[in-house]
Design an enzyme around this catalytic site. Structure first.
Site, mmCIF file in Angstrom:
data_model
loop_
_atom_site.group_PDB
_atom_site.id
_atom_site.type_symbol
_atom_site.label_atom_id
_atom_site.label_comp_id
_atom_site.label_asym_id
_atom_site.label_seq_id
_atom_site.Cartn_x
_atom_site.Cartn_y
_atom_site.Cartn_z
ATOM 1 N N TYR A 136 -14.487 0.223 6.507
ATOM 2 C CA TYR A 136 -14.832 -1.186 6.714
ATOM 3 C C TYR A 136 -14.888 -1.448 8.218
ATOM 4 O O TYR A 136 -14.068 -0.929 8.969
ATOM 5 C CB TYR A 136 -13.783 -2.103 6.075
ATOM 6 C CG TYR A 136 -13.755 -2.017 4.558
ATOM 7 C CD1 TYR A 136 -14.704 -2.674 3.800
ATOM 8 C CD2 TYR A 136 -12.774 -1.266 3.897
ATOM 9 C CE1 TYR A 136 -14.686 -2.609 2.409
ATOM 10 C CE2 TYR A 136 -12.746 -1.198 2.514
ATOM 11 C CZ TYR A 136 -13.703 -1.869 1.766
ATOM 12 O OH TYR A 136 -13.687 -1.799 0.384
ATOM 13 N N GLU A 157 -16.566 3.067 -0.889
ATOM 14 C CA GLU A 157 -16.278 1.716 -0.362
ATOM 15 C C GLU A 157 -16.781 1.688 1.072
ATOM 16 O O GLU A 157 -16.286 2.462 1.913
ATOM 17 C CB GLU A 157 -14.782 1.389 -0.405
ATOM 18 C CG GLU A 157 -14.270 1.112 -1.797
ATOM 19 C CD GLU A 157 -12.840 0.576 -1.821
ATOM 20 O OE1 GLU A 157 -12.444 -0.145 -0.890
ATOM 21 O OE2 GLU A 157 -12.135 0.909 -2.795
ATOM 22 N N GLN A 165 -17.992 -5.360 -1.643
ATOM 23 C CA GLN A 165 -18.136 -5.333 -3.084
ATOM 24 C C GLN A 165 -19.433 -6.055 -3.444
ATOM 25 O O GLN A 165 -20.338 -6.040 -2.608
ATOM 26 C CB GLN A 165 -16.903 -5.936 -3.725
ATOM 27 C CG GLN A 165 -15.644 -5.113 -3.381
ATOM 28 C CD GLN A 165 -14.450 -5.393 -4.273
ATOM 29 O OE1 GLN A 165 -14.546 -6.007 -5.329
ATOM 30 N NE2 GLN A 165 -13.286 -4.934 -3.828
ATOM 31 N N GLU A 182 -7.540 5.318 -3.302
ATOM 32 C CA GLU A 182 -6.813 5.239 -2.020
ATOM 33 C C GLU A 182 -5.345 5.633 -2.161
ATOM 34 O O GLU A 182 -4.452 4.894 -1.743
ATOM 35 C CB GLU A 182 -6.953 3.837 -1.421
ATOM 36 C CG GLU A 182 -8.367 3.526 -1.012
ATOM 37 C CD GLU A 182 -8.522 2.254 -0.173
ATOM 38 O OE1 GLU A 182 -7.575 1.459 -0.069
ATOM 39 O OE2 GLU A 182 -9.628 2.072 0.385
ATOM 40 N N ASN A 204 -7.755 -1.285 -5.447
ATOM 41 C CA ASN A 204 -6.298 -1.339 -5.568
ATOM 42 C C ASN A 204 -5.867 -1.801 -6.961
ATOM 43 O O ASN A 204 -4.821 -1.392 -7.463
ATOM 44 C CB ASN A 204 -5.722 -2.293 -4.516
ATOM 45 C CG ASN A 204 -5.974 -1.801 -3.097
ATOM 46 O OD1 ASN A 204 -6.214 -0.623 -2.869
ATOM 47 N ND2 ASN A 204 -5.923 -2.707 -2.137
HETATM 48 O O1 AHR Z 1 -12.416 -3.600 -1.364
HETATM 49 C C1 AHR Z 1 -11.160 -4.206 -1.178
HETATM 50 C C2 AHR Z 1 -10.024 -3.191 -1.189
HETATM 51 O O2 AHR Z 1 -10.181 -2.343 -0.089
HETATM 52 C C3 AHR Z 1 -9.989 -2.255 -2.375
HETATM 53 O O3 AHR Z 1 -9.307 -2.779 -3.464
HETATM 54 C C4 AHR Z 1 -9.241 -1.074 -1.818
HETATM 55 O O4 AHR Z 1 -9.586 0.126 -2.445
HETATM 56 C C5 AHR Z 1 -9.573 -1.101 -0.341
HETATM 57 O O5 AHR Z 1 -8.445 -0.978 0.448
#
Ligand code: AHR
Length: 506
Positions: free
Chosen positions: A244, A292, A353, A173, A72
């Site tokens: 996620y 991600e 991350q 995103e 982001n």
């Molecule tokens: O990884 C955290 C955030 O998750 C990133 O900045 C974004 O791309 C996603 O929504």
């Protein structure tokens, strides 16, 4: 006790295992850069301000390509702020994370750090508040050898040779309403195609990733991919996937089966990309950059919500500092199995991350750095998965889950390196209560193939974690595997992940 049987065949090839499958992601977010990888006053810091203890752990983790600087964050970032003399760099508001960006670390410093950790740079351009022109300027700065204003500025800033960045993300995103510059699939597809065409005119050797959905839960999922690829199919190489996972409402069975969701996500995006290709009568194939993926407890994500106010923009606040359990690490191991199973189409991926922020590595300012539980499956898979990914034939009992229906309790992926005559099997036991004895038929890998020193991730307390107080509470354990007449036998306790190296012996 369950029993399961796997068959491996070195001719049943999914595809080559690309090193880029084991990529990472570093965003200017929370304590990732500042008080994370970079802490000039730390006892282990080198003259460049980067912590040597963190560098050693990142090397051990084995990350190939690292996506930077967001996330982001990139959708409001001006890359020029992070180059040139440090004392002249501006302090900026980071609207994505309600923080102050000091720009003390920028492109040159980060590229130097990548050299130290042995990873490649994957850059994202800002298509949120900026556009085609700035993307071109950044590419000129990084990849043109010299003789132009921006390439000469790079050289004046201390980097004679180009950075030679191959992988580029066209924004981040852009389907998400939280994203600066969020727009419709049609509007984003148009600007991404323009940026891609222009960037290719400047440097045809680059590889471009267009933004897919920020998750398969998004209301525009599917249609977003179709529309964006209809605009960009001929000028990009990858479409991104982001996912996620977290344990919700104590439903551990569904959480352990997160790989089922990742499988489905990948397969639907591949089908959508191939549909666009078919409509265009194109022989080109679009791959997936799963740039991600991780476990992230977004439902517990309260610290960020508390940072508010026109006069409150902290530098490096503690954000997204999830502390991972053994269960979380078993899920990460399962997600790696899903990525390997799709190695023919997922040819780039980034664990999101790397340090402090939903990360396998944690640090304390002035104090130690340590491995989270999730460090272990990633580091082991990255080290052992070489050559080609094999299609594993599995016969395992199923277990009912609330989210995904009946799911096989054992999931597995395997790799085989023909030249080295060695490979590896990665397994997860997704049963929350029962152990499973697994037999693995190695006969079709070749004569004399045996299991080597194997490792297990498991704990009697599935909630066990590594913390500042107890940084080595959870470690890999040796796993007993016997090989007889070409069949390896092992027992996986409930909620466990294992890696079994195999090789021709004698
Ligand atoms: O990884 C955290 C955030 O998750 C990133 O900045 C974004 O791309 C996603 O929504």
């Amino acid at each position: 006790m369950n029993t399961a049987h796997l068959v491996l065949d070195r001719h049943a090839v999914v595809g080559p295992v690309h090193r880029r499958l084991f990529g990472g992601f570093v965003e200017h977010l929370g304590r990732h850069i500042y008080d994370g990888i970079y802490e000039p006053t730390h006892p282990t810091a080198g003259p460049d301000g980067f912590r040597r203890d963190v560098i050693a752990l990142v090397r051990e983790l084995g990350v190939s390509t690292i996506r930077y600087p967001g996330g982001n964050f990139v959708s409001g970032f001006r890359w020029e702020d992070g180059v040139g003399p440090r004392e002249q760099r501006p302090r900026r508001l980071d609207l994505a994370w309600h923080s102050t960006e000091t720009n003390e670390v920028g492109l040159h410093e980060f590229a130097g750090w990548l050299d130290a950790v042995g990873s490649d740079l994957m850059l994202a351009v800002n298509l949120g508040t900026r556009g085609v022109e700035e993307a071109l300027e950044l590419l000129e700065y990084t990849n043109v050898p010299g003789g132009t204003t921006l390439s000469e500025r790079r050289r004046a800033n201390g980097r004679d040779e180009p950075f030679g960045v191959e992988m580029w993300c066209l924004g981040n995103e852009m389907d998400g309403p939280w994203q600066l510059g969020h727009r419709s699939a049609d509007a984003y597809g148009q600007v991404a195609a323009q940026a891609a065409r222009a960037m290719r005119m400047l440097d045809p050797s680059i590889r471009l990733v267009v933004c897919g959905s920020s998750g398969s839960h998004m209301p525009t999922f599917g249609e977003w991919e179709r529309t964006v690829l209809t605009h960009t199919y001929d000028v990009v190489d990858y479409i991104s996937c982001h996912a996620y996972y977290e344990e919700r409402d104590g439903d551990v069975a569904s959480f352990l089966a997160s790989g089922v969701d990742m499988d489905h996500f990948i397969e639907t995006v591949v089908a959508t990309a191939d549909h666009v290709g078919a409509v265009r009568r194109s022989r080109k194939r679009i791959d997936i950059s799963f740039d991600e993926w991780n476990v992230w407890y977004q439902s517990r994500f309260e610290s960020f919500e508390q940072i508010r106010g026109i006069d409150n923009w902290p530098v490096a606040p503690r954000l997204l500092e999830d502390v991972y359990s053994v269960t979380d690490a078993v899920v990460v191991g399962g997600l790696l199995i899903s990525l390997l199973r799709h190695a023919d189409r997922v040819t780039s991926a980034s664990l999101a991350q790397l340090v402090n922020v939903i990360a396998p590595i944690m640090t304390e300012p002035g104090g130690p750095a340590w491995r989270q539980t999730t460090f272990f499956p990633f580091a082991t898979t990255s080290r052992l998965a070489r050559g080609t990914s094999l299609r594993v034939v599995a016969d395992a009992p199923t277990r009912a889950t609330a989210r995904y229906g009946d799911v096989p309790v054992i999931d597995a992926a395997a790799t085989w390196d023909e030249a080295a005559a060695s490979g590896a099997v990665f397994l997860v036991n997704r049963d929350p209560e029962a152990a499973t004895t697994v037999t693995v038929d190695l006969g079709r890998l070749g004569d004399g193939v045996r299991a080597g020193d194997s490792v297990l991730l498991h704990d009697e307390d599935r909630h066990a974690r590594n913390t500042l107080a107890e940084p080595e509470r959870v470690r890999l354990r040796p796993l007993d595997v016997t090989t007889s007449a070409g069949v390896a036998t092992l027992t996986l306790p409930p909620v466990s992940w294992a890696a079994v190296p195999v090789a021709v012996v004698g």
